[in-house]
Design a protein around this motif. Sequence first.
Motif, PDB file in Angstrom:
ATOM      1  N   MET A   1       0.780  -1.126   0.148  1.00 38.98           N
ATOM      2  CA  MET A   1      -0.025   0.062   0.040  1.00 38.98           C
ATOM      3  C   MET A   1       0.933   1.119  -0.156  1.00 38.98           C
ATOM      4  SD  MET A   1      -3.208  -0.908   0.047  1.00 38.98           S
ATOM      5  CE  MET A   1      -4.290   0.345   0.498  1.00 38.98           C
ATOM      6  N   ALA A  11      -8.114   4.106  -1.471  1.00 36.85           N
ATOM      7  CA  ALA A  11      -8.962   3.134  -0.617  1.00 36.85           C
ATOM      8  C   ALA A  11     -10.190   3.372  -0.757  1.00 36.85           C
ATOM      9  CB  ALA A  11      -8.719   3.314   0.913  1.00 36.85           C
ATOM     10  N   GLU A  79     -15.775  12.123   7.790  1.00 39.76           N
ATOM     11  CA  GLU A  79     -16.116  12.865   9.210  1.00 39.76           C
ATOM     12  C   GLU A  79     -15.056  13.815   9.501  1.00 39.76           C
ATOM     13  OE1 GLU A  79     -19.176  12.024  11.256  1.00 39.76           O
ATOM     14  OE2 GLU A  79     -19.866  12.085   9.216  1.00 39.76           O
ATOM     15  N   ASP A  85      -4.018   8.343   8.795  1.00 39.63           N
ATOM     16  CA  ASP A  85      -3.706   6.953   8.302  1.00 39.63           C
ATOM     17  C   ASP A  85      -2.644   7.154   7.266  1.00 39.63           C
ATOM     18  OD1 ASP A  85      -5.757   6.674  10.091  1.00 39.63           O
ATOM     19  OD2 ASP A  85      -7.250   6.368   8.394  1.00 39.63           O
ATOM     20  N   PRO A 429      -5.466  10.479  21.687  1.00 42.50           N
ATOM     21  CA  PRO A 429      -6.936   9.814  21.539  1.00 42.50           C
ATOM     22  C   PRO A 429      -7.549   9.612  22.924  1.00 42.50           C
ATOM     23  CG  PRO A 429      -5.124   8.236  21.679  1.00 42.50           C
ATOM     24  CD  PRO A 429      -4.509   9.656  21.827  1.00 42.50           C
ATOM     25  N   ARG A 430      -7.117  10.191  23.946  1.00 37.77           N
ATOM     26  CA  ARG A 430      -7.916  10.120  25.421  1.00 37.77           C
ATOM     27  C   ARG A 430      -7.831  11.512  26.061  1.00 37.77           C
ATOM     28  NH1 ARG A 430      -7.893   5.715  23.293  1.00 37.77           N
ATOM     29  NH2 ARG A 430      -7.845   3.700  24.155  1.00 37.77           N
TER      30      ARG A 430
ATOM     31  N   GLU B 154     -11.956  -0.715  17.176  1.00 39.71           N
ATOM     32  CA  GLU B 154     -10.393  -0.504  16.795  1.00 39.71           C
ATOM     33  C   GLU B 154     -10.224  -1.185  15.443  1.00 39.71           C
ATOM     34  OE1 GLU B 154      -7.400  -0.813  19.791  1.00 39.71           O
ATOM     35  OE2 GLU B 154      -8.251   0.797  20.978  1.00 39.71           O
ATOM     36  N   LEU B 160     -10.409  -0.463   8.065  1.00 34.59           N
ATOM     37  CA  LEU B 160     -10.979   0.710   6.897  1.00 34.59           C
ATOM     38  C   LEU B 160      -9.769   1.486   6.425  1.00 34.59           C
ATOM     39  CD1 LEU B 160     -14.195   1.668   8.616  1.00 34.59           C
ATOM     40  CD2 LEU B 160     -13.954   0.662   6.324  1.00 34.59           C
ATOM     41  N   SER B 161      -8.713   1.580   7.384  1.00 36.00           N
ATOM     42  CA  SER B 161      -7.765   2.573   7.028  1.00 36.00           C
ATOM     43  C   SER B 161      -6.959   2.001   5.916  1.00 36.00           C
ATOM     44  CB  SER B 161      -7.011   2.750   8.015  1.00 36.00           C
ATOM     45  OG  SER B 161      -6.037   1.843   8.373  1.00 36.00           O
ATOM     46  N   ARG B 162      -6.872   0.587   5.597  1.00 38.34           N
ATOM     47  CA  ARG B 162      -6.174  -0.063   4.578  1.00 38.34           C
ATOM     48  C   ARG B 162      -7.180  -0.276   3.452  1.00 38.34           C
ATOM     49  NH1 ARG B 162      -1.171  -2.445   5.802  1.00 38.34           N
ATOM     50  NH2 ARG B 162      -0.290  -1.517   7.794  1.00 38.34           N
ATOM     51  N   GLY B 163      -8.184   0.382   3.671  1.00 44.67           N
ATOM     52  CA  GLY B 163      -9.368   0.265   2.313  1.00 44.67           C
ATOM     53  C   GLY B 163      -9.626  -0.901   2.141  1.00 44.67           C
ATOM     54  N   ALA B 194     -21.366   6.384  10.707  1.00 42.07           N
ATOM     55  CA  ALA B 194     -20.910   7.356   9.453  1.00 42.07           C
ATOM     56  C   ALA B 194     -19.614   6.677   9.016  1.00 42.07           C
ATOM     57  CB  ALA B 194     -20.843   8.709  10.440  1.00 42.07           C
ATOM     58  N   HIS B 195     -18.989   5.709   9.778  1.00 39.78           N
ATOM     59  CA  HIS B 195     -17.771   5.245   9.223  1.00 39.78           C
ATOM     60  C   HIS B 195     -17.941   3.856   8.455  1.00 39.78           C
ATOM     61  CE1 HIS B 195     -14.886   8.506  10.817  1.00 39.78           C
ATOM     62  NE2 HIS B 195     -16.077   8.389  11.857  1.00 39.78           N
ATOM     63  N   LYS B 320     -11.543   5.741  22.368  1.00 37.97           N
ATOM     64  CA  LYS B 320     -12.094   6.421  21.354  1.00 37.97           C
ATOM     65  C   LYS B 320     -12.512   5.663  20.424  1.00 37.97           C
ATOM     66  CE  LYS B 320     -10.231  10.120  18.433  1.00 37.97           C
ATOM     67  NZ  LYS B 320      -8.879  10.844  18.024  1.00 37.97           N
ATOM     68  N   ASP B 323     -13.788   8.757  15.879  1.00 42.40           N
ATOM     69  CA  ASP B 323     -13.303  10.247  16.227  1.00 42.40           C
ATOM     70  C   ASP B 323     -13.924  10.662  17.702  1.00 42.40           C
ATOM     71  OD1 ASP B 323     -11.718  10.384  13.810  1.00 42.40           O
ATOM     72  OD2 ASP B 323     -13.715  10.548  12.849  1.00 42.40           O
TER      73      ASP B 323
END
Lengths: 479, 417
Positions: A1, A11, A79, A85, A429-430, B154, B160-163, B194-195, B320, B323
């Motif tokens: 990738m 993607a 979003e 990423d 993230p926290r 997670e 998803l981030s890898r398509g 939404a994701h 998390k 988002d």
Amino acid sequence: MNTPWSIDAVAHGRRGQHLFATFLVGLGFAMFVASIVVPGVFGQVPWSATVGAGLALGTVGLMAIGVFYLLALSYGGDEPGIRNDGVWFRGLQNRGLLGWFAAVVFTTFYVVLYWYGEVLVGPIRALDPLAQLMTGGPADRWFLYGTMYSALVLVFGVRTGLRYRHQRYQLLRTLSVVVFQLGFAWLLPYLLKRLHQPEYYVTYFWPLKPDYAYPPGHGGYLFDAGWVGAGMVAISALLILVVTPILTYFYGKRWFCSWVCGCGGLAETLGDPWRHLSDNSLTSWRVERVSIHVVLLLVLVTTGLLWADWGLGTYAGQYWLGDYASGMRSWYGFIVVSMFSGVIGVGVYPLLGSRVWCRFGCPMAAILGLQQRFFSRFRITTNGGQCISCGNCSVYCEMGIDVRDYAQREQNIVRASCVGCGICAAVCPRGVLKLENGPVGERFELADKPLSALLEALGQPPLGDLRPPSSVEGHGRDS
Amino acid sequence: MKVVIIGNGIAGMTAARTIRKLNRSAEIVMISGESELPISRPALMYLYMGHMTHQQIQPYTRRFWQKNRIELLLGWVTRIDTKRQVVIMADGSEVPFDRVIIATGSRSSRVGWPGEDASGVVGLYGLDDLAALERLGAQAREAVVIGGGLIGVELAEMLLSRGIKVSFLVREQGYWRNVLPEEESRLVTEHIRAHVADLRLGTEVNQILANDQGAVTGVETSDGAQIPCQLAGVAVGVQPNVALATASGLDVRRGIVVDGRFQTSAEGVFACGDCAELRDLNGRVEQVWYTGRAQGEHCARTLLGDNTEYRPAIWYNSAKFFDLEYQTYGDVGPEIRPGEVHFVCQDRERMVRLVADARTRNVIGFNAIGVRLRHRVCEAWLAAGVAVDEVKDVFPQACFDPEFSRSFGAFEQMGET
């Protein structure tokens, strides 16, 4: 990738559009290169002013549209949220081939701009109409530079704004650097020029722009410009001597470095894709502490020598210091201003991150940093024991501060170098980090200690000072 | 004194650091079969998604461990000989100890579905899982993620981030509904939707389908639907890693049984973190990052002679979901329990819940979604038992959102008064 630019667009099955957008950017860049190369080959600019202006518009337009298209593919319909990423998978962002290529392009441009300006005659002539409109005269290489710089801050400001649109702090800050760049570092100086006044950048002052405080006849071109110039010097003096300490006391150095400054503006916009490349090792910290203060010392010595020479010449008729003073001035101009802040500062964005100059060289940052470290209400608060040691904060700190090192030990972050961009808090993230202003004395407390608060509330004696002996510290906490 | 720590997760590494903090002379060896330098497990997803590099998810550098004279040993432990006081490594070598801490953590739970062992079925716990994901994800175009908890979401985000197209199966009627109250769950569920377009609530798994080569081809759900996929992420919780303790003859139930001082059934042998079962706290097993850290620290203290019994502090946790950030403090259950009053302040993308004791009106818990709360303030309010009406009035004091964030509206009471 290992896709070169945007893993997200690929993607989502938009490879074709993605390629097209990249092609537009490439075409614009090719036009820019052609506008430099063709006049070089012909020995003159072979096109009319109108064609030149069209070329300039076309170049800027193609690249801007291409970048906006790529942004739309990456962020449109997505979003709001942190989107890092694939950052470390892309050659352009992980010091891969494309990254090195970008670094070579940036560096070459600066070298040509500073020392071989005549090479840029094509693009410069292309900007003549705009320069006429703004300054009342033809363009020169500095007009080209200022215009390109501002255009980049604007276009990539849109990118930064889009990326961090879920946090108002980021939106306002980005808007601020764009407005300051376009208004006070581009429009205003050129309008002043049109009014036959000195080109004056109100957002830069000594020591970042040392010539403003150089004496008359010694490169202090504001002093040389009569009463208006003297007024500008007075404004600059007021800004560095009065406004700066007050604002830095209340808000930290961020009011300047990541809200106003043009160097910061470029770093936060064009430089944002490379912020994670800032080295956060202990060695870097050691180097930065020395180098930034050496530069501050250099600018102090240079300015001092020039004034001494001016004083000796004016009041004692002695000129023996002149060679040393002007020598210092030109060396400072060459090594620090041209090489460090320009060629290296921006040239190595794709290799060492966006704040190399701000971190290792900027004397203004040195002054602001000393004040932030010892006499300011600003700190980054660590939220009790919430840190999960993930390291996003440290990685995305453009100043190479090992934020996690503090956060995971529940300490607040009070560092001279922090420019308050707030990205550590955005990528956390926290919700562990918060930029805030509060009483100076409380900044260094071992952050929020929920356990002690709990025990005190339960009527038991607190656990005492849990601070580890120095042997267990990581980096320690010093400026 | 020589202390051997088996496992370098958050419990193990905190124990090591704490021992060194309190004792300059102890010899400390920390053994891990996973990686020589400790990593942050919650950061695994960021490594996979390309936000960070492997080195960057290490909380402390090699230099740090050297400077603090904590020896790191890479290798698997097969058994502890409690009589001879030696740790026996997989390669047959032995590491002697005076005290040993077992901090072996946990592993992904299995359910026992048919096809669960097919290749292409992965969990998310350690670096080996990430390696498997990397290998499988390179070919996979579709994935099914099973488990509506913290790790499931997670995994979905990572893939998803890898398509990779993701179907996300959640057993409850809302995301993490067995932990989150209805409003929170609904907010997060909508955000996930939404994701992840294919989010299936109230869906259980019948079996995992595989081809002749034993590779995953799909997942069959309880309603009979078959979802084709080349990768199945299973995230249905974790269970303590007790194999080492069992092999060493220690008292093991669900986890390794320990007393209030993290002492196991054998003298000089301690256990803490995910793998430990707290005998004196009704066999409680605590399996989040923060409890691992707290237990590791406490275990180090008792190992050095402190006799204080472990008492869980006021509960807190965070996560998390894509988002959307989540924090919880104190006692907030998935339903409004008798004797409680709840107050909620909510808009489209964020909410805060205050839980109070109906009789005393004192606040006993906080939930926050899309809002950052100040740990110290919430914990102080909970510890002191502040009246909920006062908390509502001064609530901005607890806000930890970035500067210029939108301010809050009013709290409304939930359910009947």
